[in-house]
Design a protein around this motif. Sequence first.
Motif, PDB file in Angstrom:
ATOM      1  N   THR A 146      14.871  -5.456  -2.471  1.00  0.00           N
ATOM      2  CA  THR A 146      14.111  -5.854  -1.285  1.00  0.00           C
ATOM      3  C   THR A 146      12.760  -6.457  -1.647  1.00  0.00           C
ATOM      4  O   THR A 146      12.050  -5.953  -2.533  1.00  0.00           O
ATOM      5  N   PRO A 147      12.376  -7.542  -0.984  1.00  0.00           N
ATOM      6  CA  PRO A 147      11.029  -8.097  -1.184  1.00  0.00           C
ATOM      7  C   PRO A 147       9.970  -7.346  -0.372  1.00  0.00           C
ATOM      8  O   PRO A 147       8.772  -7.598  -0.530  1.00  0.00           O
ATOM      9  N   ILE A 148      10.395  -6.439   0.490  1.00  0.00           N
ATOM     10  CA  ILE A 148       9.479  -5.668   1.326  1.00  0.00           C
ATOM     11  C   ILE A 148       9.401  -4.246   0.778  1.00  0.00           C
ATOM     12  O   ILE A 148      10.411  -3.527   0.764  1.00  0.00           O
ATOM     13  N   VAL A 149       8.225  -3.842   0.320  1.00  0.00           N
ATOM     14  CA  VAL A 149       8.066  -2.520  -0.294  1.00  0.00           C
ATOM     15  C   VAL A 149       6.801  -1.857   0.230  1.00  0.00           C
ATOM     16  O   VAL A 149       5.892  -2.529   0.734  1.00  0.00           O
ATOM     17  N   PRO A 150       6.704  -0.533   0.067  1.00  0.00           N
ATOM     18  CA  PRO A 150       5.479   0.149   0.485  1.00  0.00           C
ATOM     19  C   PRO A 150       4.354  -0.024  -0.529  1.00  0.00           C
ATOM     20  O   PRO A 150       4.583  -0.066  -1.735  1.00  0.00           O
ATOM     21  N   GLN A 151       3.150  -0.127   0.000  1.00  0.00           N
ATOM     22  CA  GLN A 151       1.943  -0.172  -0.820  1.00  0.00           C
ATOM     23  C   GLN A 151       1.066   1.007  -0.410  1.00  0.00           C
ATOM     24  O   GLN A 151       0.862   1.256   0.781  1.00  0.00           O
ATOM     25  N   PHE A 152       0.529   1.723  -1.416  1.00  0.00           N
ATOM     26  CA  PHE A 152      -0.210   2.952  -1.145  1.00  0.00           C
ATOM     27  C   PHE A 152      -1.703   2.761  -1.376  1.00  0.00           C
ATOM     28  O   PHE A 152      -2.123   2.132  -2.348  1.00  0.00           O
ATOM     29  N   ASP A 153      -2.499   3.316  -0.451  1.00  0.00           N
ATOM     30  CA  ASP A 153      -3.953   3.248  -0.533  1.00  0.00           C
ATOM     31  C   ASP A 153      -4.463   4.537  -1.173  1.00  0.00           C
ATOM     32  O   ASP A 153      -4.377   5.621  -0.588  1.00  0.00           O
ATOM     33  N   GLU A 154      -5.006   4.422  -2.406  1.00  0.00           N
ATOM     34  CA  GLU A 154      -5.465   5.607  -3.130  1.00  0.00           C
ATOM     35  C   GLU A 154      -6.588   6.330  -2.401  1.00  0.00           C
ATOM     36  O   GLU A 154      -6.711   7.558  -2.482  1.00  0.00           O
ATOM     37  N   ASP A 155      -7.421   5.596  -1.693  1.00  0.00           N
ATOM     38  CA  ASP A 155      -8.551   6.219  -1.006  1.00  0.00           C
ATOM     39  C   ASP A 155      -8.115   7.047   0.205  1.00  0.00           C
ATOM     40  O   ASP A 155      -8.824   7.975   0.611  1.00  0.00           O
ATOM     41  N   LYS A 156      -6.949   6.709   0.769  1.00  0.00           N
ATOM     42  CA  LYS A 156      -6.478   7.425   1.960  1.00  0.00           C
ATOM     43  C   LYS A 156      -5.413   8.471   1.652  1.00  0.00           C
ATOM     44  O   LYS A 156      -5.271   9.456   2.380  1.00  0.00           O
ATOM     45  N   CYS A 157      -4.630   8.270   0.601  1.00  0.00           N
ATOM     46  CA  CYS A 157      -3.518   9.176   0.298  1.00  0.00           C
ATOM     47  C   CYS A 157      -4.039  10.571  -0.037  1.00  0.00           C
ATOM     48  O   CYS A 157      -4.936  10.731  -0.873  1.00  0.00           O
ATOM     49  N   ASP A 158      -3.486  11.598   0.605  1.00  0.00           N
ATOM     50  CA  ASP A 158      -3.904  12.980   0.357  1.00  0.00           C
ATOM     51  C   ASP A 158      -2.893  13.754  -0.481  1.00  0.00           C
ATOM     52  O   ASP A 158      -3.025  14.974  -0.674  1.00  0.00           O
ATOM     53  N   GLY A 159      -1.858  13.057  -0.972  1.00  0.00           N
ATOM     54  CA  GLY A 159      -0.887  13.693  -1.847  1.00  0.00           C
ATOM     55  C   GLY A 159      -0.011  14.735  -1.181  1.00  0.00           C
ATOM     56  O   GLY A 159       0.507  15.635  -1.856  1.00  0.00           O
ATOM     57  N   CYS A 160       0.205  14.621   0.114  1.00  0.00           N
ATOM     58  CA  CYS A 160       0.987  15.641   0.835  1.00  0.00           C
ATOM     59  C   CYS A 160       2.465  15.635   0.452  1.00  0.00           C
ATOM     60  O   CYS A 160       3.155  16.651   0.575  1.00  0.00           O
ATOM     61  N   GLY A 161       2.980  14.499   0.021  1.00  0.00           N
ATOM     62  CA  GLY A 161       4.366  14.420  -0.412  1.00  0.00           C
ATOM     63  C   GLY A 161       5.387  14.233   0.685  1.00  0.00           C
ATOM     64  O   GLY A 161       6.603  14.249   0.426  1.00  0.00           O
ATOM     65  N   VAL A 162       4.925  14.047   1.923  1.00  0.00           N
ATOM     66  CA  VAL A 162       5.867  13.871   3.039  1.00  0.00           C
ATOM     67  C   VAL A 162       6.743  12.639   2.820  1.00  0.00           C
ATOM     68  O   VAL A 162       7.960  12.682   3.020  1.00  0.00           O
ATOM     69  N   CYS A 163       6.152  11.544   2.388  1.00  0.00           N
ATOM     70  CA  CYS A 163       6.920  10.312   2.207  1.00  0.00           C
ATOM     71  C   CYS A 163       8.000  10.481   1.150  1.00  0.00           C
ATOM     72  O   CYS A 163       9.100   9.929   1.269  1.00  0.00           O
ATOM     73  N   VAL A 164       7.703  11.252   0.105  1.00  0.00           N
ATOM     74  CA  VAL A 164       8.688  11.503  -0.949  1.00  0.00           C
ATOM     75  C   VAL A 164       9.864  12.296  -0.388  1.00  0.00           C
ATOM     76  O   VAL A 164      11.032  12.001  -0.667  1.00  0.00           O
TER      77      VAL A 164
END
Length: 443
Positions: A359-377
Amino acid sequence: MTVCTQRFTQHREGTMADLSTTFCGNSVKNPVGVTSCDFGSEARLLRRVVEQGIGWIIGKTVHKIDGPHRWPRPYFYSLKRFGRDLADAWICSQMFHHKPYEKWRDEDLPECLEICQEHDVLFIGSCSGIGADAGTWIPFLKDMEAAGVKMVELNTGGPHATFGAVDAQRDVGAPLSMDPDTAFALTKACVDAVKIPILFKMTPQCVNMAGVALAVERAGAAAISANNAFYGCWIDHETGTFFGVPASMGGLMGRAWQLFSLAKIMEITTTVDIPVLGGGGVFTYDDCVRYLMAGCSLTGLCSSLYSRGVTILKPCIRGLDDFMERKGYQRLQDFQGCAVKDFRYLREWKREDPMIEPTPIVPQFDEDKCDGCGVCVRICPSGALSFNKTEDTVPRLNPEYCRGCGWCVGHCRPNAIRCIHTGTGQVIWDGFGTIADWVMNPG
């Protein structure tokens, strides 16, 4: 950028939004009201919602059908005990008005009209005849017109009467609003019989929503109201028996019902020119906004009043006012119907053909906002994400597994994920509004 997607940040000091509108020639102080239910059945109950500041209310449906006036007691069955996600869901075996029609007409109706006049609230009557025989509908219309009711709803919208009427009269309710020819004939006869505006109530069971809407518009209906509740039943897994009454009855699905109801509403508002009174799953001010953006002139609450209480109405009205001021809208017309022109069939949206892999469409993560909760995983349906709390600052993406679904974007609490195009860097979706139309040459 459309008026729906504009994000105004400034607050206009010292100004107030104008929530007033008109509906079928009648002035309405605000678009938030109560659709046909107990709160429009008698003066005492009506006063409870009127005092919350609503702009309109539809009376409980009156009739002379044999069956819907007799409800199994108890008749409200909350599903809250079966899980928090069902807190606002319930089934009910209550049907149309239980009082003898003449008693309601002579005693309750005048009191209801007096209270509504006192509080500047538009009262809309509601009735149901027996099947498609217009002669069983018109007497209600004439009585209400003579009493000063300004408009009447033809309640052909719900399954309740169909399931509760005696066998000889079971062709009432929803079946009448699923056939354009039947809907046309009944509506025209009723429109021709009185001078006040007639509303036709649609049912979400109808597949050809646009066809029926066009038919009643052609017949002279002044407006359409939609949607009634669907029907349902429930099984108590602990007892191995039906919950409440062992039958299909009114099924109230809570706020989630709005997803389906809005889609059916859009089939109407994109098709006809007459005004639409919309409801179904309305619990909050932003629910009201959605129905208005979908092209409705008025928006109503019903089941939410039962599951959360009548005081839910004031925050809806206040929230709508605050929303308009925050966005810079001075009048309802500034955003009403703004979504209608963009509504389309899914086949009309440009897509890859064939779908590109990877896929050419992928998620991009913002290090300043990510709290490492792991929900997306945890919720990634493709298993494309991983996260090591001791090594990673954001989740890692396996592009071989990712399918560009965007599921992680909507589940990220701190809004640290957005979908981008790997080739161009374009932001395709940040979790707000419509996804970007990125496919330039489909096929």
